[in-house]
Design a protein around this motif. Structure first.
Motif, short mmCIF file in Angstrom:
data_model
loop_
_atom_site.label_atom_id
_atom_site.label_comp_id
_atom_site.label_asym_id
_atom_site.label_seq_id
_atom_site.Cartn_x
_atom_site.Cartn_y
_atom_site.Cartn_z
N ALA A 232 -12.14 74.49 13.75
CA ALA A 232 -12.37 75.90 13.47
C ALA A 232 -11.66 76.34 12.19
N LYS A 233 -10.49 75.77 11.94
CA LYS A 233 -9.73 76.11 10.74
C LYS A 233 -9.17 74.83 10.14
N LYS A 234 -8.85 74.89 8.86
CA LYS A 234 -8.24 73.74 8.20
C LYS A 234 -6.87 73.47 8.81
N GLU A 235 -6.55 72.20 8.91
CA GLU A 235 -5.26 71.83 9.47
C GLU A 235 -4.14 72.15 8.47
N PRO A 236 -2.94 72.43 8.99
CA PRO A 236 -1.83 72.74 8.08
C PRO A 236 -1.43 71.56 7.21
N SER A 237 -1.69 70.33 7.68
CA SER A 237 -1.40 69.14 6.90
C SER A 237 -2.67 68.34 6.71
N GLU A 238 -2.88 67.81 5.52
CA GLU A 238 -4.11 67.09 5.23
C GLU A 238 -4.30 65.90 6.16
N GLU A 239 -3.22 65.23 6.53
CA GLU A 239 -3.34 64.02 7.32
C GLU A 239 -2.81 64.16 8.74
N PHE A 240 -2.43 65.36 9.12
CA PHE A 240 -1.93 65.55 10.48
C PHE A 240 -2.95 65.09 11.50
N CYS A 241 -4.21 65.40 11.26
CA CYS A 241 -5.28 64.97 12.17
C CYS A 241 -6.25 64.07 11.41
N PRO A 242 -6.43 62.82 11.85
CA PRO A 242 -7.38 61.93 11.15
C PRO A 242 -8.79 62.48 11.09
#
Length: 266
Positions: free
Chosen positions: A63-73
């Motif tokens: 739904a929204k961009k993650e706070p870290s680019e790689e936090f979620c694969p």
């Protein structure tokens, strides 16, 4: 992403795009079941599922961009898979399903687990639950449909699917695919790429220090490299295959994957 988690009556079940399309067919949007990401549990929604378009591939999306680019694969901002772009997903769904079925055979599943455990740093560094979560992520990105994916390459590729803890548990790292510039290899070729370890915090590549790392900083996509690891894990494979407790756990997690059900953490 091609799969998401549907929670119903306390049971977490992995659902595909087609299954979700059948669930919401003819229902008002307010009655659509809620979904979350198979990795980070954040809310996801369908995109393009109900509108036929040749220019857009239906998918689940955060739904929204993650706070870290790689936090979620599975986040839209992840760059760990970028160098795989030319390794096209051209296999049919039927061929991809057969490839995954071969991987799920007990002996193959066990060998792949032991290879990934070795790459993580050895005994105690990769639980079966964590390993199956990596396979869930591979399902969600459609890994099985890649044109190039020989059986020996699957364990290294699975290492891309998770954020890993260091042996002391104080830091996290992940692997991303890096392209090697070689003129004699054209297009996407395993000789052209490798996996490199990066710190999750900041995304910088990890370089060796005075003390040897417990995990490889570079993983070549090489059958010879994987076979060498297999030789080192032969004893564990033989010993564990005779232990009833381990076999029961192995079968439990395999069954969960085969039934599209995400098992609760123990």
């Amino acid at each position: 992403m091609e799969t998401a988690i549907l929670i119903k009556n306390g049971v977490r079940r992995i659902i595909t795009l087609d299954e979700y399309a059948n669930l919401i067919s003819g229902k008002e949007k307010k009655f659509w079941p809620e979904l979350c990401c198979v990795v980070c549990d954040k809310s996801v929604h369908q995109k393009g599922l109900l509108v036929a378009s040749e220019d857009f591939t239906p998918r689940f999306s955060h739904a929204k961009k993650e706070p870290s680019e790689e936090f979620c694969p599975l986040g839209a901002e992840s760059k760990r898979f970028n160098a795989l772009d030319r390794n096209e997903k051209s296999l049919s769904l039927e061929e991809a399903h057969l490839r995954r079925e071969r991987f799920m055979e007990p002996a193959t599943f066990l060998r792949s687990y032991l290879i990934c455990r070795h790459l993580r740093g050895g005994q105690g560094q990769l639980m079966l639950k964590e390993f199956t979560r990596m396979i869930e992520v591979a399902d969600s990105i459609g890994m099985w449909r890649h044109t190039w994916l020989p059986g020996w390459s699957i364990p290294p590729m699975l290492m891309l699917m998770a954020n890993h803890k260091t042996r002391n548990g104080l830091h996290h790292f992940y692997y991303r695919v890096k392209r090697i510039h070689r003129t004699k290899h054209a297009g996407w070729d395993p000789a052209n790429v490798c996996l490199i370890a990066c710190w999750l915090n900041g995304g910088t590549q990890i370089f060796g220090g005075k003390k040897k790392s417990s995990f490889p900083l570079t993983i070549p996509l090489s059958e010879i490299y994987v076979n060498e690891i297999l030789k080192l894990t032969e004893h564990d494979a033989t010993t564990w295959a005779q232990e009833g407790r381990f076999i029961r756990s192995l079968e439990r997690y395999r069954t969960g994957l085969l039934n599209n059900q995400q098992l609760q953490d123990e």
